[in-house]
Write an enzyme that holds these catalytic residues in place. Structure first.
Site, short mmCIF file in Angstrom:
data_model
loop_
_atom_site.label_atom_id
_atom_site.label_comp_id
_atom_site.label_asym_id
_atom_site.label_seq_id
_atom_site.Cartn_x
_atom_site.Cartn_y
_atom_site.Cartn_z
N ILE A 19 0.82 -1.20 0.00
CA ILE A 19 0.00 0.00 0.00
C ILE A 19 0.86 1.26 0.00
CG2 ILE A 19 -1.64 1.34 1.39
CD1 ILE A 19 -2.89 -1.35 2.23
N ASP A 66 13.70 3.81 11.08
CA ASP A 66 12.78 2.97 11.85
C ASP A 66 11.79 3.90 12.53
OD1 ASP A 66 11.50 1.48 13.82
OD2 ASP A 66 13.30 0.39 14.43
N TYR A 159 -2.80 -6.54 16.76
CA TYR A 159 -2.89 -5.71 15.55
C TYR A 159 -4.19 -4.90 15.57
CZ TYR A 159 -3.06 -4.50 10.55
OH TYR A 159 -3.14 -3.83 9.36
N LYS A 163 -4.79 -0.70 15.88
CA LYS A 163 -5.55 0.11 14.93
C LYS A 163 -6.70 0.86 15.60
CE LYS A 163 -2.87 -1.00 11.53
NZ LYS A 163 -1.94 0.01 10.97
N VAL A 192 -6.51 -6.83 1.41
CA VAL A 192 -5.75 -6.26 0.30
C VAL A 192 -4.72 -7.29 -0.18
CG1 VAL A 192 -4.41 -4.28 -0.51
CG2 VAL A 192 -5.98 -4.01 1.43
N THR A 194 -1.60 -7.99 -0.67
CA THR A 194 -0.24 -7.54 -0.36
C THR A 194 0.51 -8.67 0.36
OG1 THR A 194 -0.87 -6.69 1.82
CG2 THR A 194 -1.01 -5.15 -0.04
#
Length: 263
Positions: A19, A66, A159, A163, A192, A194
């Site tokens: 992305i 980073d 995760y 978010k 997506v 990816t």
């Protein structure tokens, strides 16, 4: 004869693939000069992307850093200012995912994910805001959220939590920085095509007793538009968030997922 205005300048983190790469190319196609960032191991991919950006006629700068490290983020934003003259759009895109049951997530894995997905976004938001406030010309700050920032997926607990936190951080930043002419919004991709989703598919398949590819097929059945997203779908929306067309929009985390999740 009036002098031609200098193109706006964007910085996209995590631009080495997926992305982030699509966003950088779209913003260059929109006429922005685009600085690109990723970690040192992606230096080759950044070099190739820089060549593609320059082929559009836009200027670019490549900065390895980073995003979880404050000094590196501050240096990154400083380098963009030195090489391209200013910063008008920050896209805090860099992120990672771990796919495993919550009971198996170690404290070290939890901290690593949060250091990039949440602290990294926080550091990029702040460094960009300081630069934009100093410039006195406002700006656009854009973060990577996700549909799991509204409704978590199993095996993506930390995760998902990261978010959800990005969504709250985006709202708070929008409130604090509106007085400086800075808008702050986020994009929420769904499924997506990816490398990250390849990893998610593989781990979900292992945990659910499916063959590789079956997990993404299963979750793709939720997509109302009938196909898995491609990075360019997300980049088109980020193009809008980066443009003057979104000047009256701030504090929003918008799903661009083909109709998986409805808020």
């Amino acid at each position: 004869m009036t002098a031609q205005a200098q193109p706006r300048v964007a910085l996209v983190t995590g631009a080495g693939q997926g992305i982030g790469r699509a966003i950088a190319l779209r913003l260059a196609a929109d006429g922005l000069d685009v600085a690109i960032n990723d970690v040192a191991s992606k230096a080759g991919a950044l070099k190739d992307l820089a060549a593609e950006i320059e082929a559009t006629g836009s200027r670019t700068a490549t900065v390895t850093a980073d995003v979880s490290q404050p000094a590196e983020v501050d240096s990154m934003v400083g380098q963009v200012g030195e090489q391209l003259g200013k910063l008008d759009v920050m896209v805090a895109n860099a992120g990672i995912a771990h796919v495993k049951p919550l009971l198996e997530v170690t404290p070290e894995e939890f901290d690593q994910l949060m250091s990039i997905n949440l602290r990294g976004v926080h550091l990029c938001y702040n460094a960009a805001a300081r630069r934009m406030i100093e410039q006195g010309t406002g700006g656009k700050i854009i973060g990577a959220c996700s549909i799991v920032g509204y409704r978590p997926f199993p095996l993506l607990g930390p995760y998902s939590a990261s978010k959800w936190a990005v969504r709250g951080l985006t709202q708070a930043a929008a409130m604090e920085w509106s007085q400086h002419g800075i808008t702050v919004n986020a994009y929420c991709p769904g499924i997506v095509g990816t490398a990250m989703w390849d990893q998610i598919d593989e781990k979900l398949a292992e945990n659910e007793g499916l063959r590789k590819g079956q997990a993404i097929e299963k979750y793709s059945e939720m997509i109302q538009l009938g196909r898995v997203s491609v990075p360019e779908d997300v980049a088109k929306f980020v193009s809008y968030l980066a443009s003057p067309d979104s000047d009256y929009m701030t504090g929003q985390s918008v799903m661009i997922d083909g109709g998986v999740q409805f808020s």
